[in-house]
Design a protein around this motif. Structure first.
Motif, PDB file in Angstrom:
ATOM      1  N   GLU A  65       0.819  -1.215   0.000  1.00 24.62           N
ATOM      2  CA  GLU A  65       0.000   0.000   0.000  1.00 24.62           C
ATOM      3  C   GLU A  65       0.855   1.268   0.000  1.00 24.62           C
ATOM      4  O   GLU A  65       0.466   2.293   0.557  1.00 24.62           O
ATOM      5  N   SER A  66       2.011   1.202  -0.646  1.00 26.90           N
ATOM      6  CA  SER A  66       2.868   2.378  -0.764  1.00 26.90           C
ATOM      7  C   SER A  66       2.265   3.433  -1.681  1.00 26.90           C
ATOM      8  O   SER A  66       2.637   4.596  -1.612  1.00 26.90           O
ATOM      9  N   TYR A  67       1.364   3.021  -2.550  1.00 25.60           N
ATOM     10  CA  TYR A  67       0.748   3.948  -3.492  1.00 25.60           C
ATOM     11  C   TYR A  67      -0.586   4.488  -2.999  1.00 25.60           C
ATOM     12  O   TYR A  67      -1.313   5.104  -3.741  1.00 25.60           O
ATOM     13  N   SER A  68      -0.921   4.252  -1.749  1.00 24.00           N
ATOM     14  CA  SER A  68      -2.204   4.723  -1.241  1.00 24.00           C
ATOM     15  C   SER A  68      -2.211   6.250  -1.136  1.00 24.00           C
ATOM     16  O   SER A  68      -1.176   6.881  -0.936  1.00 24.00           O
ATOM     17  N   LEU A  69      -3.376   6.809  -1.299  1.00 30.85           N
ATOM     18  CA  LEU A  69      -3.527   8.255  -1.195  1.00 30.85           C
ATOM     19  C   LEU A  69      -3.722   8.636   0.260  1.00 30.85           C
ATOM     20  O   LEU A  69      -4.458   7.963   0.986  1.00 30.85           O
ATOM     21  N   PRO A  70      -3.088   9.708   0.692  1.00 24.88           N
ATOM     22  CA  PRO A  70      -3.267  10.120   2.080  1.00 24.88           C
ATOM     23  C   PRO A  70      -4.697  10.612   2.309  1.00 24.88           C
ATOM     24  O   PRO A  70      -5.289  11.255   1.451  1.00 24.88           O
ATOM     25  N   ALA A  71      -5.244  10.285   3.441  1.00 22.48           N
ATOM     26  CA  ALA A  71      -6.591  10.717   3.788  1.00 22.48           C
ATOM     27  C   ALA A  71      -6.541  11.452   5.120  1.00 22.48           C
ATOM     28  O   ALA A  71      -5.749  11.120   5.997  1.00 22.48           O
ATOM     29  N   GLU A  72      -7.397  12.435   5.230  1.00 18.55           N
ATOM     30  CA  GLU A  72      -7.469  13.174   6.488  1.00 18.55           C
ATOM     31  C   GLU A  72      -8.236  12.333   7.504  1.00 18.55           C
ATOM     32  O   GLU A  72      -9.259  11.734   7.192  1.00 18.55           O
ATOM     33  N   ALA A  73      -7.709  12.286   8.700  1.00 14.50           N
ATOM     34  CA  ALA A  73      -8.399  11.572   9.769  1.00 14.50           C
ATOM     35  C   ALA A  73      -9.601  12.404  10.198  1.00 14.50           C
ATOM     36  O   ALA A  73      -9.473  13.589  10.511  1.00 14.50           O
ATOM     37  N   THR A  74     -10.758  11.803  10.151  1.00 12.78           N
ATOM     38  CA  THR A  74     -11.961  12.508  10.583  1.00 12.78           C
ATOM     39  C   THR A  74     -12.588  11.725  11.711  1.00 12.78           C
ATOM     40  O   THR A  74     -12.534  10.503  11.754  1.00 12.78           O
ATOM     41  N   SER A  75     -13.179  12.443  12.624  1.00 11.88           N
ATOM     42  CA  SER A  75     -13.864  11.772  13.722  1.00 11.88           C
ATOM     43  C   SER A  75     -15.371  11.949  13.516  1.00 11.88           C
ATOM     44  O   SER A  75     -15.826  12.916  12.908  1.00 11.88           O
ATOM     45  N   LEU A  76     -16.119  10.990  14.015  1.00  5.58           N
ATOM     46  CA  LEU A  76     -17.569  11.048  13.900  1.00  5.58           C
ATOM     47  C   LEU A  76     -18.126  12.057  14.891  1.00  5.58           C
ATOM     48  O   LEU A  76     -17.656  12.154  16.028  1.00  5.58           O
ATOM     49  N   SER A  77     -19.128  12.763  14.465  1.00  3.03           N
ATOM     50  CA  SER A  77     -19.782  13.700  15.375  1.00  3.03           C
ATOM     51  C   SER A  77     -20.718  12.911  16.291  1.00  3.03           C
ATOM     52  O   SER A  77     -21.023  11.743  16.050  1.00  3.03           O
ATOM     53  N   GLU A  78     -21.183  13.546  17.341  1.00  2.00           N
ATOM     54  CA  GLU A  78     -22.122  12.900  18.264  1.00  2.00           C
ATOM     55  C   GLU A  78     -23.375  12.465  17.511  1.00  2.00           C
ATOM     56  O   GLU A  78     -23.918  11.388  17.761  1.00  2.00           O
ATOM     57  N   GLU A  79     -23.804  13.281  16.580  1.00  2.00           N
ATOM     58  CA  GLU A  79     -25.002  12.968  15.792  1.00  2.00           C
ATOM     59  C   GLU A  79     -24.778  11.700  14.955  1.00  2.00           C
ATOM     60  O   GLU A  79     -25.657  10.843  14.854  1.00  2.00           O
ATOM     61  N   ASP A  80     -23.589  11.575  14.367  1.00  2.00           N
ATOM     62  CA  ASP A  80     -23.260  10.386  13.572  1.00  2.00           C
ATOM     63  C   ASP A  80     -23.221   9.137  14.441  1.00  2.00           C
ATOM     64  O   ASP A  80     -23.730   8.083  14.056  1.00  2.00           O
TER      65      ASP A  80
END
Length: 94
Positions: A65-80
């Motif tokens: 997975e060296s070619y994977s695209l970087p993704a921003e870490a997101t956290s779920l909201s309380e509503e989610d």
């Protein structure tokens, strides 16, 4: 496009893997995506790579997975989180 033929194949072929039109029977020199060496596209059994080594190195990079695209870490909201928990409870009732 040229209408002459080589066997039953047209003399020019559009290759969807590589954004180019090339003449069959003529040399098409490309750069090996792994090492950058010039390669005759039609003559290389490992195309688009120059050798089995470069092909395997590239495959290994994909596997690691060296070619994977970087993704921003997101956290779920309380509503989610509440929506997920609600869906799980409804699924357990069924």
């Amino acid at each position: 496009m040229n209408s002459s033929k080589i066997g039953n194949a047209p003399a020019k072929v559009l290759c969807f893997c590589y954004p180019t039109v090339f003449d069959l029977g003529k040399m098409l020199i490309i750069k090996c995506p792994e090492c950058g060496k010039d390669v005759d596209f039609h003559a290389s059994e490992f195309r688009p790579f120059c050798s089995e080594r470069c092909k395997l190195l590239d495959f290994g990079a994909w596997a690691d997975e060296s070619y994977s695209l970087p993704a921003e870490a997101t956290s779920l909201s309380e509503e989610d989180i509440e929506a997920v928990e609600r869906a799980q409870r409804e699924k357990e009732r069924q």
